[in-house]
Design an enzyme around this catalytic site. Sequence first.
Site, PDB file in Angstrom:
ATOM      1  N   ASP A  42      -5.306   0.970 -14.448  1.00 40.65           N
ATOM      2  CA  ASP A  42      -5.215  -0.481 -14.286  1.00 40.65           C
ATOM      3  C   ASP A  42      -6.504  -1.225 -14.587  1.00 40.65           C
ATOM      4  OD1 ASP A  42      -4.082  -2.884 -13.781  1.00 40.65           O
ATOM      5  OD2 ASP A  42      -3.888  -2.635 -11.624  1.00 40.65           O
ATOM      6  N   HIS A  45      -7.357  -5.382 -14.289  1.00 39.01           N
ATOM      7  CA  HIS A  45      -8.019  -6.150 -13.254  1.00 39.01           C
ATOM      8  C   HIS A  45      -9.442  -6.534 -13.638  1.00 39.01           C
ATOM      9  CE1 HIS A  45      -4.825  -4.959 -10.363  1.00 39.01           C
ATOM     10  NE2 HIS A  45      -5.185  -6.066  -9.781  1.00 39.01           N
ATOM     11  N   TYR A  90     -13.471  -3.934  -7.671  1.00 43.29           N
ATOM     12  CA  TYR A  90     -12.982  -3.460  -8.969  1.00 43.29           C
ATOM     13  C   TYR A  90     -14.179  -3.124  -9.844  1.00 43.29           C
ATOM     14  CZ  TYR A  90      -8.198  -4.785  -7.853  1.00 43.29           C
ATOM     15  OH  TYR A  90      -6.955  -4.865  -7.281  1.00 43.29           O
ATOM     16  N   ARG A 162       4.572  -5.122   1.819  1.00 46.08           N
ATOM     17  CA  ARG A 162       3.226  -5.656   2.017  1.00 46.08           C
ATOM     18  C   ARG A 162       3.161  -7.008   1.325  1.00 46.08           C
ATOM     19  NH1 ARG A 162      -1.465  -4.329  -1.506  1.00 46.08           N
ATOM     20  NH2 ARG A 162       0.005  -2.884  -2.479  1.00 46.08           N
ATOM     21  N   TYR A 164       1.058 -10.022  -0.157  1.00 44.91           N
ATOM     22  CA  TYR A 164      -0.202 -10.634  -0.572  1.00 44.91           C
ATOM     23  C   TYR A 164      -0.154 -12.093  -0.137  1.00 44.91           C
ATOM     24  CZ  TYR A 164      -1.390  -6.648  -3.580  1.00 44.91           C
ATOM     25  OH  TYR A 164      -1.714  -5.406  -4.065  1.00 44.91           O
ATOM     26  N   ASP A 193      -1.959  -9.136   3.247  1.00 44.46           N
ATOM     27  CA  ASP A 193      -3.091  -8.681   2.440  1.00 44.46           C
ATOM     28  C   ASP A 193      -3.743  -9.894   1.788  1.00 44.46           C
ATOM     29  OD1 ASP A 193      -4.881  -7.561   0.678  1.00 44.46           O
ATOM     30  OD2 ASP A 193      -3.500  -6.038  -0.063  1.00 44.46           O
ATOM     31  N   GLU A 219      -5.083  -7.083   6.138  1.00 43.27           N
ATOM     32  CA  GLU A 219      -5.961  -6.398   5.196  1.00 43.27           C
ATOM     33  C   GLU A 219      -6.893  -7.373   4.479  1.00 43.27           C
ATOM     34  OE1 GLU A 219      -4.266  -2.659   3.376  1.00 43.27           O
ATOM     35  OE2 GLU A 219      -2.496  -3.937   3.322  1.00 43.27           O
ATOM     36  N   HIS A 244     -10.517  -1.939   2.311  1.00 48.76           N
ATOM     37  CA  HIS A 244     -10.705  -0.920   1.290  1.00 48.76           C
ATOM     38  C   HIS A 244     -12.109  -0.327   1.380  1.00 48.76           C
ATOM     39  CE1 HIS A 244      -7.043  -2.081  -0.985  1.00 48.76           C
ATOM     40  NE2 HIS A 244      -7.306  -3.267  -0.475  1.00 48.76           N
ATOM     41  N   THR A 295      -4.075   0.626  -6.844  1.00 53.57           N
ATOM     42  CA  THR A 295      -4.246  -0.448  -7.813  1.00 53.57           C
ATOM     43  C   THR A 295      -3.050  -0.445  -8.769  1.00 53.57           C
ATOM     44  OG1 THR A 295      -5.737  -1.428  -9.445  1.00 53.57           O
ATOM     45  CG2 THR A 295      -5.568   0.967  -9.443  1.00 53.57           C
TER      46      THR A 295
END
Length: 389
Positions: A42, A45, A90, A162, A164, A193, A219, A244, A295
Amino acid sequence: MKLTDVSLTVVGVPRHTGFVNKHIIVRLYTDEGVTGIGEMSDFSHLPRYAPDVKDLEKVLEQILIGKNPFDLALINKELLDNFPEAMYYYEKGSFIRNGVDNALHDLCGKYLGVSVAELLGGKYHDKFKVCYPIFRHRFMEEVEENVEVVRKRLAEGFDVFRLYAGKNVEADAAFLAAVDKEFGSKVTIKSLDFSHLLDWKEAARVVKRLSRYHFELVESPAYPNDFEGLRHFRHKIDHPVSEHVWSFRQQFEMIKQESVDIFNVSPIFIGGLSSAKKAIAAADVAKKSCLLGTTQELSIGTAAMAHLGSTMTNLNYTSDPTGPELYIDDVVTEKISYQNGYLITPSRDTAGLGIELDEKKVEQFTLPDLSWNDVTVHQLQDRTAQTKS
């Protein structure tokens, strides 16, 4: 056994939403004829920081060729020297180290005829619960679309989701209310999140507003590396707080400042299975729970997490790796398996990751590089039609 060559292949695989995500497939070759595969997942990002793939291939050749793939500690030390931690979520260096380290584990497992889980300590779980992501609401009109996602995925066995949150709080509230009204106890919202979108004070206000609805945890409710803010948030909110892990310095600070209850560990963000095991062990020593993050990997990266998750004794919360379910296709002969909302971990007689590339699919989705140029689903479909003809 010695490493003899490195190959990196960029693929672009469309999601069901139409967005094409870019990944790098890693192949490591040996003089014994055993090949290991991994996935740098990914890169969509971080296109601004994406590496020049041909140059990266040459750098990895300098690091890896001639090495014994079982020298994981030595190789990971050299990878970290060349692609150091940057205290950034990231970070391309972590993505690169992850792909190589996972391929090394796959290679070593294949050579020995054992699963990656066995290399990581042996299986503790045969399966673990995962959740399906509901992406961030921008407009109120997207609420019903996301409720329909819940309907569809619930019918497929996914009963934990979950959300966002934080972009459009009115829409977040409307979604939670609609889910509660239609599904009740049949559906669980694992988390809100915030993905570092808000500062801790604003995130706390949003959580208090949405607390009339049931969700299990919160989160990333602060800006990245705001350890003090995370601690303040944790003291103000009743829900457990998860963050994270993207560097060992960052994890140390979160432990020292008692900033979180749960560490969200994913090989992609910490730089591979070797590093993920260290982060999980550090959490265990600190008496913290873990969950596995994501991710939105393809099946190669998700298989690595399935092996890792199967070994974890402090995996106490629903995890996130449902990436393969988000894509219209994959680049492997057989996708990773989900049943009734659980990620099924590979069997003990699996060799390596237990994943094989489908070379026709790899060819179908191959891209020249990780450039800014967007690739559409239609272009990939046209290529497929030309290949078949």
